[in-house]
Design a protein around this motif. Structure first.
Motif, short mmCIF file in Angstrom:
data_model
loop_
_atom_site.label_atom_id
_atom_site.label_comp_id
_atom_site.label_asym_id
_atom_site.label_seq_id
_atom_site.Cartn_x
_atom_site.Cartn_y
_atom_site.Cartn_z
N PHE A 60 100.60 34.00 5.51
CA PHE A 60 100.02 34.89 6.05
C PHE A 60 99.91 36.13 5.09
O PHE A 60 101.21 36.57 5.12
CB PHE A 60 100.14 35.33 7.61
N ALA A 61 98.96 36.77 4.75
CA ALA A 61 99.13 37.98 4.14
C ALA A 61 98.86 39.26 5.01
O ALA A 61 97.80 39.08 5.75
CB ALA A 61 98.12 37.95 2.74
N VAL A 62 99.46 40.27 4.65
CA VAL A 62 99.23 41.34 5.76
C VAL A 62 99.42 42.58 4.80
O VAL A 62 100.45 43.07 4.18
CB VAL A 62 100.31 41.30 6.68
N ALA A 63 98.55 43.57 4.84
CA ALA A 63 98.53 44.86 4.20
C ALA A 63 99.01 45.93 5.06
O ALA A 63 98.59 45.96 6.14
CB ALA A 63 97.19 45.35 4.10
N LEU A 88 96.47 42.18 -3.11
CA LEU A 88 96.83 41.15 -2.13
C LEU A 88 95.59 40.46 -1.56
O LEU A 88 95.50 39.18 -1.39
CB LEU A 88 97.56 41.85 -0.96
N GLU A 89 94.57 41.14 -1.29
CA GLU A 89 93.32 40.49 -0.88
C GLU A 89 92.83 39.60 -1.77
O GLU A 89 92.53 38.67 -1.41
CB GLU A 89 92.29 41.54 -0.64
N ALA A 90 93.00 39.83 -3.23
CA ALA A 90 92.62 38.69 -4.44
C ALA A 90 93.40 37.59 -4.26
O ALA A 90 92.84 36.73 -4.27
CB ALA A 90 92.37 39.51 -5.68
N ASN A 91 94.85 37.94 -4.14
CA ASN A 91 95.66 36.70 -4.10
C ASN A 91 95.28 35.78 -3.09
O ASN A 91 95.42 34.74 -3.14
CB ASN A 91 96.89 37.01 -3.99
#
Length: 468
Positions: A60-63, A88-91
């Motif tokens: 899970f990716a979180v900015a 981050l969004e692109a990855n």
């Protein structure tokens, strides 16, 4: 054959052990992998190796670290910071990961968001490229921070090599006094055992005072375990834990939840479980606390005085104290409540949950701050609920700024800084030189204590303000 009594840590570790090498290194299966903007190094490594993310549904990716705490209606002005958020969004998009981005209705600090969304569950192994991943141990999970190379290893294999740590139980029995919070409790623990007092250990927190904490309080305690040198902090799951989890977005539902709870009830340490080290504190002896130096271990009751290195028998320690006092601009013997502050910050993965904001608002309601300050909720859901309760108006009416969710002024990498030479009353977890900006001076404390400092302009015992 009868199994030896095991601790909470033993049970979680053993359940995730895949293999052990002759040198003692153990390969652990990882249940949850959280990423933030700093993960671009790790993505670069797996891209170079032409590897894919092994279990994208568990990642899970979180900015949070680089997002602005001010208006999000316009693009991020700083191109370097904007690039971090965009990468981050692109990855996440390339690898099919769930991405909690800048405008996601669940966005927030990863260590606030994950428990809130039901991603953090008892008995899981959880890792993130952030030292305060220890926060998630409040649920009885084994959670710890990892470096960029380890992040890439987890991305590619959903496993991680680790050396089994020692175990330490910190027992806090009794009842905390009025206006004494989980933040004061963990500062007292760190002050007692030292900044490296738990080095090489996993801490399990136990005792009636720990069991009496809300989940928000338990998260605060486990969050700062790393500040005592621990690899992680853990608290045994109980009915408080299960009530928090039930109904959350990613939590088990229906019969699966009931079955999960039945398993989670087997996780607490067995009565005869052995620990490598035991420490005990009396909850009634803990007072509202602040730090005077550049380490969390310098936490003392706010009613005390700045210590004198001249009476310290250890010359090395005395030298460290002099260096800290010089940086902090403090004179030995000064009453802490006479130390003026220049601004306050309420936020971070330590103290930006709804309970924290309510505690600060209780002090500020009907009062005006005499110094500037920034209040940053830990997530969009926290922000919405705080606004529904009118807490944002309490803060703004007091003269403080109400921000957008993110790490903000906890760490000086996103544009929110304490000006050089200024003194900040902060609810964050670290106070080393430069943490909140070059030459910034940070005093750690609870949200209520930070609010008290805001209305007096100095370090203040919140109990004297008669807050509800």
């Amino acid at each position: 054959m009868t199994q030896s009594p095991r601790s909470l840590f033993d049970k979680v570790w053993d359940a995730h052990l895949v293999a052990t090498r002759p040198d003692g290194q153990a390969l652990l299966a990882i249940d949850r992998h959280f990423l933030h903007e700093g993960s671009f190094h790790a993505f670069g490594m797996i891209d170079h190796a032409k590897r894919a993310v092994r279990r994208p549904e568990l990642t899970f990716a979180v900015a949070d670290h680089y997002v602005p705490s001010h208006s999000r209606a316009t693009p991020i002005a700083d191109p370097e910071i904007a690039n971090m958020v965009t990468m981050l969004e692109a990855n996440a998009g390339r690898h099919g990961l769930r991405h909690f981005g800048l405008h996601d209705p669940a966005q927030g600090i990863v260590h606030v968001l994950a428990p809130e969304q039901g991603l953090t569950l008892p008995g899981l192994t959880i890792v993130c490229g952030d030292s305060h991943t220890s926060t998630h141990g409040a649920f009885g999970a084994l959670a710890f921070g990892i470096g960029a190379t380890e992040v890439s290893h987890v991305l590619a294999t959903q496993t991680l090599w680790q050396r089994r740590p020692k175990t330490m139980r910190v027992t806090v029995d009794g009842v905390l006094g009025a206006h004494v919070t989980a933040k004061d409790l963990i500062l007292a623990v760190i002050g007692f055992i030292g900044a490296d007092g738990a080095a090489g250990h996993i801490i399990e927190y136990a005792g009636s005072a720990i069991r009496g904490l809300s989940m928000e309080g338990r998260l605060t305690v486990c969050n700062m375990s790393i500040e005592a040198g621990a690899r992680a902090g853990m608290i045994a799951p109980d009915d408080t834990t299960f009530s928090w989890i039930e109904g959350r977005t990613y939590a088990p539902k229906g019969d699966l939840f009931d079955r999960a709870v039945a398993h989670w009830r087997t996780l607490p340490s067995d009565p005869e479980a052995a620990f490598d080290r035991e420490v005990s504190l009396d909850a009634a002896a803990i007072a509202p606390s602040v730090t005077w130096g550049t380490s969390p271990e310098t936490a003392v009751p706010v009613t005390g005085v700045v210590p004198d290195p001249g009476v310290e028998s250890d010359p090395v320690r005395a030298g460290q104290m002099r260096k800290m006092l010089d940086y902090m601009g403090l004179t030995p013997g000064t009453r802490l409540e006479e130390v003026g502050i220049d601004r306050i910050f309420i936020g971070s993965c330590t103290n930006a949950r709804l309970e924290d904001l309510r505690a600060a608002a209780a002090v500020l309601r009907g009062r005006r701050a005499v110094v500037p300050g920034l209040v940053v909720p830990g997530s969009v859901p926290v922000r919405r609920q705080a606004e529904a309760e009118g807490l944002d108006r309490v803060f703004t009416n007091a003269g403080l700024e109400w921000g957008e969710p993110g790490c903000s002024m906890c760490v000086g990498i996103n544009g929110d800084l304490v000006p050089a030479g200024e003194r900040c009353a902060s609810t964050t977890n670290r106070n080393f030189p430069g943490r909140q900006g070059p030459n910034a001076r940070t005093h750690l404390m609870s949200p209520a204590m930070a609010a008290a400092a805001a209305v007096t302009g100095k370090l203040t015992d919140v109990r004297k303000l008669g807050a509800s």
